[in-house]
Design a protein around this motif. Structure first.
Motif, PDB file in Angstrom:
ATOM      1  N   SER A  91       0.891  -1.286  -0.101  1.00  7.26           N
ATOM      2  CA  SER A  91      -0.018   0.067   0.074  1.00  7.26           C
ATOM      3  C   SER A  91       0.861   1.224  -0.109  1.00  7.26           C
ATOM      4  CB  SER A  91      -0.972   0.162   1.191  1.00  7.26           C
ATOM      5  OG  SER A  91      -0.325  -0.306   2.234  1.00  7.26           O
ATOM      6  N   CYS A  92       2.101   1.215   0.613  1.00  3.43           N
ATOM      7  CA  CYS A  92       2.957   2.210   0.572  1.00  3.43           C
ATOM      8  C   CYS A  92       4.317   2.103  -0.004  1.00  3.43           C
ATOM      9  CB  CYS A  92       2.940   2.773   2.054  1.00  3.43           C
ATOM     10  SG  CYS A  92       1.594   3.302   2.683  1.00  3.43           S
ATOM     11  N   PRO A  93       4.429   1.920  -1.248  1.00  3.77           N
ATOM     12  CA  PRO A  93       5.393   1.604  -2.117  1.00  3.77           C
ATOM     13  C   PRO A  93       6.836   2.691  -1.695  1.00  3.77           C
ATOM     14  CG  PRO A  93       4.141   2.462  -3.790  1.00  3.77           C
ATOM     15  CD  PRO A  93       3.378   2.306  -2.590  1.00  3.77           C
ATOM     16  N   ALA A  94       7.979   2.094  -1.713  1.00  6.94           N
ATOM     17  CA  ALA A  94       9.154   2.947  -1.651  1.00  6.94           C
ATOM     18  C   ALA A  94       9.707   3.931  -2.519  1.00  6.94           C
ATOM     19  CB  ALA A  94      10.518   1.949  -1.048  1.00  6.94           C
ATOM     20  N   LEU A  95      10.175   5.044  -2.142  1.00  2.00           N
ATOM     21  CA  LEU A  95      10.639   5.909  -3.314  1.00  2.00           C
ATOM     22  C   LEU A  95      11.991   5.880  -3.271  1.00  2.00           C
ATOM     23  CD1 LEU A  95       8.313   8.877  -1.970  1.00  2.00           C
ATOM     24  CD2 LEU A  95       7.801   7.480  -3.656  1.00  2.00           C
ATOM     25  N   LYS A  96      12.629   6.590  -4.421  1.00  2.00           N
ATOM     26  CA  LYS A  96      13.855   6.529  -4.878  1.00  2.00           C
ATOM     27  C   LYS A  96      14.593   7.713  -4.389  1.00  2.00           C
ATOM     28  CE  LYS A  96      13.133   3.680  -9.109  1.00  2.00           C
ATOM     29  NZ  LYS A  96      13.446   3.829 -10.645  1.00  2.00           N
ATOM     30  N   GLU A  97      13.913   8.855  -4.185  1.00  2.00           N
ATOM     31  CA  GLU A  97      14.390   9.949  -3.920  1.00  2.00           C
ATOM     32  C   GLU A  97      13.573  10.698  -2.661  1.00  2.00           C
ATOM     33  OE1 GLU A  97      14.881  12.525  -7.271  1.00  2.00           O
ATOM     34  OE2 GLU A  97      16.414  11.264  -8.218  1.00  2.00           O
ATOM     35  N   LEU A  98      14.266  11.619  -1.876  1.00  7.49           N
ATOM     36  CA  LEU A  98      13.668  12.425  -0.790  1.00  7.49           C
ATOM     37  C   LEU A  98      12.684  13.216  -1.341  1.00  7.49           C
ATOM     38  CD1 LEU A  98      13.432  13.099   2.112  1.00  7.49           C
ATOM     39  CD2 LEU A  98      15.418  14.726   1.959  1.00  7.49           C
ATOM     40  N   ALA A  99      12.881  13.781  -2.562  1.00  9.16           N
ATOM     41  CA  ALA A  99      12.066  15.029  -3.093  1.00  9.16           C
ATOM     42  C   ALA A  99      10.788  14.431  -3.458  1.00  9.16           C
ATOM     43  CB  ALA A  99      13.004  15.554  -4.155  1.00  9.16           C
ATOM     44  N   GLU A 100      10.635  13.231  -3.595  1.00  6.31           N
ATOM     45  CA  GLU A 100       9.253  12.638  -4.192  1.00  6.31           C
ATOM     46  C   GLU A 100       8.520  12.179  -2.893  1.00  6.31           C
ATOM     47  OE1 GLU A 100      10.228   8.908  -6.150  1.00  6.31           O
ATOM     48  OE2 GLU A 100      11.310   9.814  -7.623  1.00  6.31           O
ATOM     49  N   ARG A 101       8.997  12.229  -1.535  1.00  2.00           N
ATOM     50  CA  ARG A 101       8.198  12.076  -0.347  1.00  2.00           C
ATOM     51  C   ARG A 101       7.167  13.228  -0.340  1.00  2.00           C
ATOM     52  NH1 ARG A 101      10.147  11.053   5.808  1.00  2.00           N
ATOM     53  NH2 ARG A 101       9.683  13.347   6.160  1.00  2.00           N
ATOM     54  N   PRO A 102       5.853  13.036  -0.016  1.00  2.00           N
ATOM     55  CA  PRO A 102       4.726  14.002  -0.022  1.00  2.00           C
ATOM     56  C   PRO A 102       4.993  15.137   0.666  1.00  2.00           C
ATOM     57  CG  PRO A 102       4.057  11.694   0.370  1.00  2.00           C
ATOM     58  CD  PRO A 102       5.338  11.853   0.289  1.00  2.00           C
ATOM     59  N   ASP A 103       5.528  15.292   1.849  1.00  2.00           N
ATOM     60  CA  ASP A 103       5.672  16.170   2.722  1.00  2.00           C
ATOM     61  C   ASP A 103       6.544  17.149   2.071  1.00  2.00           C
ATOM     62  OD1 ASP A 103       7.616  14.483   3.221  1.00  2.00           O
ATOM     63  OD2 ASP A 103       8.088  15.071   5.453  1.00  2.00           O
ATOM     64  N   ILE A 104       7.876  16.668   1.637  1.00  2.00           N
ATOM     65  CA  ILE A 104       8.938  17.523   0.996  1.00  2.00           C
ATOM     66  C   ILE A 104       8.497  18.121  -0.384  1.00  2.00           C
ATOM     67  CG2 ILE A 104      11.240  17.336   0.190  1.00  2.00           C
ATOM     68  CD1 ILE A 104      10.905  16.962   3.280  1.00  2.00           C
ATOM     69  N   ALA A 105       7.583  17.220  -1.056  1.00  2.00           N
ATOM     70  CA  ALA A 105       7.233  17.781  -2.388  1.00  2.00           C
ATOM     71  C   ALA A 105       5.981  18.854  -1.926  1.00  2.00           C
ATOM     72  CB  ALA A 105       6.448  16.652  -3.231  1.00  2.00           C
ATOM     73  N   ALA A 106       5.265  18.753  -1.051  1.00  2.00           N
ATOM     74  CA  ALA A 106       4.229  19.965  -0.719  1.00  2.00           C
ATOM     75  C   ALA A 106       4.977  21.079  -0.129  1.00  2.00           C
ATOM     76  CB  ALA A 106       3.429  19.316   0.258  1.00  2.00           C
ATOM     77  N   ALA A 107       6.044  20.761   0.380  1.00  2.00           N
ATOM     78  CA  ALA A 107       6.905  22.017   0.763  1.00  2.00           C
ATOM     79  C   ALA A 107       7.488  22.777  -0.264  1.00  2.00           C
ATOM     80  CB  ALA A 107       8.035  21.828   1.794  1.00  2.00           C
ATOM     81  N   GLN A 108       8.050  21.882  -1.186  1.00  2.00           N
ATOM     82  CA  GLN A 108       8.556  22.461  -2.312  1.00  2.00           C
ATOM     83  C   GLN A 108       7.194  23.492  -3.380  1.00  2.00           C
ATOM     84  OE1 GLN A 108      11.850  22.474  -3.647  1.00  2.00           O
ATOM     85  NE2 GLN A 108      10.690  24.082  -4.943  1.00  2.00           N
TER      86      GLN A 108
END
Length: 448
Positions: free
Chosen positions: A260-277
């Motif tokens: 249900s929660c697949p792993a990401l390759k980069e930190l920038a793809e994490r939802p909270d970091i992407a939202a901050a961007q």
């Protein structure tokens, strides 16, 4: 010294105590990982709030769109005059009636009881600020959707951790009852030995102390289990205790979480970091939006009016089209203040993004390192438990042979109980650490 090869057979000791009965199961049980996800996505107030923020952002975008769409307004008025003056006028000689008196026309001034209606249409032609606001609204929608995804990630982690907590508390409660049963058996053995004149009253008191300590541990463990069940209930949005079936496997929980929660390759793809961007982008657009407010705007207006009032020679209906050019000259400094404020907000958004990146980077490193720490602690707990088991067995053997004291027996038994509980807790710590490492760099999808 070689221990004796044969000891007198131990009599069968049967103990019965009300506290040995297992704690009743919770009224509500989670059938599977899928049931937990369904409950939390349907009942979580945090997730519902996040999706409400998404809908609110979409509504704000629609509001911004209204600035570039045509507006149509209609008004109607029916005045009634209380103070009027009637004036008689002559319309002139009538044709074909030479010498006859001209008809008299009475005019009421001001005219009372008439209807006036108008319809006004206005369309913006050039308004760069409005178009900028529409784009900003769409970017803000993405921010809220990413925030909802991050909320989904955190609550899914909370649910999985709560499930592990319940399973761990169930295991500890079971071990506490095993420990109490062993303590009662040793107490019964000591009482019998005293009856045979082998043990003393001090031995019986020490056995009583051991039983009391086992009971206290059991009571604390049962309360921890109840609280763990209640925490799981709150995690899935139910204000009551929720249990986990005895046959649940933590590997299934781990597998369901990974699916249900697949792993990401980069930190920038994490939802909270992407939202901050994206928030930085929104802040930058807000600055540009204020800058565009210094530019003139052009719009087209059209008004159709009609009235039942006597207008004389003028037409009772009018229709006009007009172009409206608005040039902002001076507003007292409001735009300059807004510009400075939005630039400061842009800087704050950038600082928040950098802080989020730093925190997330350390969080991921710690989560991955915690897996190794938990596994190492588990190995130590296994060795400690094995040593405690050996000490307990040797102490019991020596005590039965009359070579040990009751104090050594109680200490060995207590150490074994603690080692058993510590081993169980360390096993679940490994699962919890792996879950935290997974969710530290993952994205959870879900629907509202």
């Amino acid at each position: 010294m070689t221990p004796p090869t044969a000891l007198p057979p131990m009599p069968t000791i049967v103990v019965d105590d009300p506290m040995l009965a297992p704690i009743p199961p919770a009224n509500r049980q989670l059938g599977s990982w899928g049931d937990a996800l369904s409950l939390v996505r349907a009942r979580s107030t945090d997730l519902a709030t996040a999706y409400a923020e998404v809908r609110r952002a979409e509504a704000q975008t629609r509001t911004a769109l209204a600035a570039v769409l045509p507006t149509i307004n209609a008004t109607a008025t029916i005045p009634h005059q209380f103070i009027t003056n009637e004036t008689a006028t002559f319309s002139g000689s009538s044709s074909g009636n030479t010498g006859a008196a001209a008809p008299v026309r009475t005019i009421t001034t001001p005219q009372s009881n008439y209807l006036t209606a108008n319809v006004q249409l206005q369309q913006s032609l050039v308004n760069l600020q409005a178009w900028q606001a529409i784009g900003t609204g769409k970017v803000n929608e993405k921010v809220q959707k990413l925030s909802a995804e991050d909320t989904n990630r955190t609550i899914t982690l909370a649910v999985s951790t709560a499930i592990v907590g319940v399973v761990a508390a169930e295991r500890v409660a079971e071990l506490n009852r095993v420990g109490l049963r062993s303590s009662l058996e040793r107490h019964e053995l000591t009482v019998r030995k005293r009856g045979l004149g082998v043990a003393t009253g001090l031995d019986v008191v020490r056995a009583d102390q051991d039983v009391a300590a086992a009971r206290a541990t059991l009571v604390t463990g049962d309360e921890a289990l109840r609280r763990a069940r209640e925490a799981l209930g709150l995690a899935v949005g139910i204000p009551e205790a929720v249990g986990v079936p005895p046959g649940v496997k933590l590997d299934d929980v781990m597998g369901g979480a990974e699916q249900s929660c697949p792993a990401l390759k980069e930190l920038a793809e994490r939802p909270d970091i992407a939202a901050a961007q994206k928030r930085v982008e929104v802040a930058e657009r807000n600055v540009h939006n204020v800058e565009l407010s210094f530019l003139p705007t052009l719009s087209l207006g059209s008004t159709f009016s009609t009235t039942t009032q006597d207008t004389g020679a003028a037409p009772q209906a009018t229709w006009n089209v007009q172009g409206i050019l608005t040039v902002p000259i001076w507003d007292g400094g409001v735009r300059y203040g807004s510009l400075r404020s939005n630039r400061a907000l842009r800087d704050e958004a950038g600082f928040a993004l950098e802080a989020a990146r730093r925190t997330a980077t350390v969080e991921i490193q710690q989560a991955r390192r915690n897996v190794g720490v938990a596994e190492a602690s588990l190995e130590v707990a296994r060795q400690t438990r094995q040593l405690a088991y050996q000490v307990d067995q040797l102490t019991q053997t020596a005590y039965r042979a009359g070579q040990g004291t009751s104090l050594e027996l109680v200490i060995a038994a207590s150490s074994l109980r603690q080692a058993e509980i510590e081993l169980a807790l360390r096993e679940f710590d490994v699962v919890r650490a792996r879950l935290e490492a997974l969710f530290a760099l993952a994205r959870c999808s879900g629907t509202s």
